[in-house]
Scaffold this motif. Structure first.
Motif, PDB file in Angstrom:
ATOM      1  N   ALA A  55       4.552  13.468  -0.714  1.00  0.00           N
ATOM      2  CA  ALA A  55       5.470  12.349  -0.531  1.00  0.00           C
ATOM      3  C   ALA A  55       4.699  11.043  -0.622  1.00  0.00           C
ATOM      4  O   ALA A  55       3.459  11.014  -0.622  1.00  0.00           O
ATOM      5  N   ALA A  56       5.435   9.950  -0.692  1.00  0.00           N
ATOM      6  CA  ALA A  56       4.833   8.622  -0.726  1.00  0.00           C
ATOM      7  C   ALA A  56       4.134   8.318   0.592  1.00  0.00           C
ATOM      8  O   ALA A  56       4.307   9.029   1.592  1.00  0.00           O
ATOM      9  N   HIS A  57       3.356   7.251   0.606  1.00  0.00           N
ATOM     10  CA  HIS A  57       2.646   6.839   1.815  1.00  0.00           C
ATOM     11  C   HIS A  57       2.682   5.317   1.916  1.00  0.00           C
ATOM     12  O   HIS A  57       3.041   4.630   0.940  1.00  0.00           O
ATOM     13  N   PRO A  58       2.326   4.764   3.073  1.00  0.00           N
ATOM     14  CA  PRO A  58       2.367   3.307   3.215  1.00  0.00           C
ATOM     15  C   PRO A  58       1.302   2.631   2.359  1.00  0.00           C
ATOM     16  O   PRO A  58       0.197   3.143   2.190  1.00  0.00           O
ATOM     17  N   SER A  59       1.661   1.486   1.826  1.00  0.00           N
ATOM     18  CA  SER A  59       0.714   0.609   1.141  1.00  0.00           C
ATOM     19  C   SER A  59       0.928  -0.771   1.736  1.00  0.00           C
ATOM     20  O   SER A  59       1.805  -1.510   1.306  1.00  0.00           O
ATOM     21  N   GLY A  60       0.167  -1.064   2.774  1.00  0.00           N
ATOM     22  CA  GLY A  60       0.453  -2.239   3.580  1.00  0.00           C
ATOM     23  C   GLY A  60       1.773  -2.017   4.294  1.00  0.00           C
ATOM     24  O   GLY A  60       1.973  -0.988   4.939  1.00  0.00           O
ATOM     25  N   TYR A  61       2.686  -2.962   4.167  1.00  0.00           N
ATOM     26  CA  TYR A  61       4.022  -2.786   4.738  1.00  0.00           C
ATOM     27  C   TYR A  61       5.012  -2.331   3.675  1.00  0.00           C
ATOM     28  O   TYR A  61       6.215  -2.321   3.904  1.00  0.00           O
ATOM     29  N   ARG A  62       4.491  -1.950   2.522  1.00  0.00           N
ATOM     30  CA  ARG A  62       5.338  -1.478   1.440  1.00  0.00           C
ATOM     31  C   ARG A  62       5.110   0.011   1.224  1.00  0.00           C
ATOM     32  O   ARG A  62       4.321   0.648   1.902  1.00  0.00           O
ATOM     33  N   CYS A  63       5.813   0.532   0.217  1.00  0.00           N
ATOM     34  CA  CYS A  63       5.692   1.945  -0.128  1.00  0.00           C
ATOM     35  C   CYS A  63       4.760   2.104  -1.314  1.00  0.00           C
ATOM     36  O   CYS A  63       4.711   1.250  -2.207  1.00  0.00           O
ATOM     37  N   SER A  64       4.045   3.197  -1.353  1.00  0.00           N
ATOM     38  CA  SER A  64       3.114   3.445  -2.455  1.00  0.00           C
ATOM     39  C   SER A  64       3.819   3.635  -3.790  1.00  0.00           C
ATOM     40  O   SER A  64       3.186   3.567  -4.838  1.00  0.00           O
ATOM     41  N   CYS A  65       5.147   3.849  -3.777  1.00  0.00           N
ATOM     42  CA  CYS A  65       5.875   4.028  -5.031  1.00  0.00           C
ATOM     43  C   CYS A  65       6.057   2.712  -5.773  1.00  0.00           C
ATOM     44  O   CYS A  65       6.442   2.698  -6.935  1.00  0.00           O
ATOM     45  N   ASP A  66       5.813   1.593  -5.107  1.00  0.00           N
ATOM     46  CA  ASP A  66       5.924   0.259  -5.713  1.00  0.00           C
ATOM     47  C   ASP A  66       7.328  -0.079  -6.173  1.00  0.00           C
ATOM     48  O   ASP A  66       7.529  -1.045  -6.912  1.00  0.00           O
ATOM     49  N   ARG A  67       8.314   0.684  -5.751  1.00  0.00           N
ATOM     50  CA  ARG A  67       9.701   0.339  -6.059  1.00  0.00           C
ATOM     51  C   ARG A  67      10.090  -0.895  -5.246  1.00  0.00           C
ATOM     52  O   ARG A  67       9.911  -0.925  -4.024  1.00  0.00           O
ATOM     53  N   VAL A  68      10.607  -1.898  -5.898  1.00  0.00           N
ATOM     54  CA  VAL A  68      11.006  -3.117  -5.200  1.00  0.00           C
ATOM     55  C   VAL A  68      12.159  -2.797  -4.254  1.00  0.00           C
ATOM     56  O   VAL A  68      13.184  -2.250  -4.662  1.00  0.00           O
ATOM     57  N   GLY A  69      11.962  -3.098  -2.973  1.00  0.00           N
ATOM     58  CA  GLY A  69      13.000  -2.827  -1.991  1.00  0.00           C
ATOM     59  C   GLY A  69      13.232  -1.355  -1.739  1.00  0.00           C
ATOM     60  O   GLY A  69      14.368  -0.945  -1.464  1.00  0.00           O
ATOM     61  N   CYS A  70      12.171  -0.537  -1.819  1.00  0.00           N
ATOM     62  CA  CYS A  70      12.301   0.908  -1.553  1.00  0.00           C
ATOM     63  C   CYS A  70      13.060   1.125  -0.247  1.00  0.00           C
ATOM     64  O   CYS A  70      12.647   0.621   0.805  1.00  0.00           O
ATOM     65  N   PRO A  71      14.186   1.858  -0.262  1.00  0.00           N
ATOM     66  CA  PRO A  71      14.996   1.998   0.950  1.00  0.00           C
ATOM     67  C   PRO A  71      14.384   2.901   2.018  1.00  0.00           C
ATOM     68  O   PRO A  71      14.751   2.820   3.183  1.00  0.00           O
ATOM     69  N   THR A  72      13.464   3.772   1.612  1.00  0.00           N
ATOM     70  CA  THR A  72      12.829   4.694   2.565  1.00  0.00           C
ATOM     71  C   THR A  72      11.316   4.692   2.335  1.00  0.00           C
ATOM     72  O   THR A  72      10.764   5.703   1.890  1.00  0.00           O
TER      73      THR A  72
END
Length: 250
Positions: A54-71
Motif C-alpha cells: 500500500a501507499a505510505h506517507p510522504s510528508g503530510y501527503r501520500c506517496s501516490c502523488d495524487r493531488v488531493g488523495c482522499p485516503t
C-alpha cells in the motif's frame, strides 16, 4: 480467554498501557526500524490474511502523488490488489525489503472480514466481550487526526458462495473510500480491504495491533450484537472518558 477481565494481569495490562499511549506512534516506528515490521507482516500472513503493498506517507501527503488523495497512505499501490494479495512468505519478504516504507493492506472477504468501529465504541465493546468470555480475534487500532480513530475487529469471512445468487448484501458493507457514509460500524467483506499493522499514516499516526494475529479468527456474528449496541450507544452520547485508564481497576 487470554486474560482475566478487570485485572492487571498479562495481556490485559499490556492492552491498557498501550491504549493509554495510543497517540504516540514513535514506539511502533522504532520497532519497525529494528526489523519488527517484517516479522509482524509475516506473522499476519502466516495467520492466513492475504497482503498486498500500500501507499505510505510522504510528508503530510501520500506517496501516490495524487493531488488531493482522499485516503493518503491508506490505499493499495496496484489496481490489481485483489489478485495480487497473497500469504506467500517469499513474496512478502521481497515486498517488505524492496519497499521499506510501504504500508500493507489485507484484502477482506477471502479468508477474513473486518468489523470496523469508532474507537470509543470498540473500546467498550472489547471490554464487554472479554467480560462475557466471548472469543475475540485480532484487533487493531487505526489512528486519525479527525477523531479518536477506529478499532478493527478481524473475524472469519461470511463466505463467498459458489452460487452468486446466494450472496447476500449487507447495508454495513463498505469500502475505505465510503468512510464518511458509515460513521458507525462498517463491515469490510468481499471487495474491500484494511491496512494491517505496522502502518504509518500522515501526521506521525499509525495502525497498530491491540491483539495480534496469533488470536484465532472468530465468527463475526458472535461479536456483532455487542459491537452494534456500543456503536448505537456512543453515537447518542458525548464521550467524556476517552483518557481514563482502560480497563478500569477493580
Amino acid at each position: 480467554m487470554s486474560a482475566t477481565f478487570g485485572g492487571r494481569t498479562g495481556r490485559q495490562g499490556r492492552i491498557s498501557e498501550w491504549l493509554r499511549a495510543r497517540r504516540t506512534a514513535r514506539p511502533l516506528q522504532e520497532a519497525a526500524d529494528d526489523g519488527g515490521r517484517e516479522a509482524l507482516l509475516l506473522a499476519t500472513a502466516a495467520a492466513g490474511l492475504p497482503l498486498a503493498p500500500a501507499a505510505h506517507p510522504s510528508g503530510y501527503r501520500c506517496s501516490c502523488d495524487r493531488v488531493g488523495c482522499p485516503t493518503p497512505a491508506r490505499h493499495p499501490v496496484s489496481f490489481a490488489w485483489q489478485t495480487q494479495s497473497t500469504t506467500d512468505r517469499a513474496q512478502i519478504e521481497r515486498w517488505a525489503r524492496h519497499q521499506p516504507q510501504a504500508n500493507f493492506i489485507t484484502a477482506t472477504g477471502m479468508v477474513h472480514d473486518v468489523l470496523d468501529v469508532p474507537f470509543a465504541a470498540g473500546q467498550e465493546a472489547l471490554r464487554r466481550l472479554l467480560a462475557a468470555g466471548i472469543e475475540v480475534g485480532p484487533v487493531a487500532e487505526s489512528q486519525s487526526e479527525a477523531d479518536d480513530g477506529r478499532l478493527l475487529f478481524f473475524t472469519l469471512t461470511r463466505g463467498t458462495p459458489e452460487d452468486e445468487d446466494e450472496w447476500w448484501p449487507c447495508a454495513l458493507d463498505c469500502q475505505p473510500e465510503t468512510m464518511d457514509e458509515h460513521p458507525g460500524l462498517r463491515w469490510h467483506c468481499r471487495g474491500s480491504y484494511v491496512l494491517v499493522p505496522p502502518a504509518r499514516l500522515p501526521g506521525d499516526l499509525a495502525v497498530s495491533w491491540v491483539r495480534g494475529p496469533e488470536h484465532p479468527l472468530p465468527d463475526p456474528l458472535s461479536l456483532l450484537e455487542i459491537l452494534t449496541d456500543e456503536c448505537s450507544r456512543h453515537a447518542d452520547e458525548e464521550p467524556d472518558d476517552t483518557d481514563e485508564a482502560w480497563p478500569p481497576r477493580g
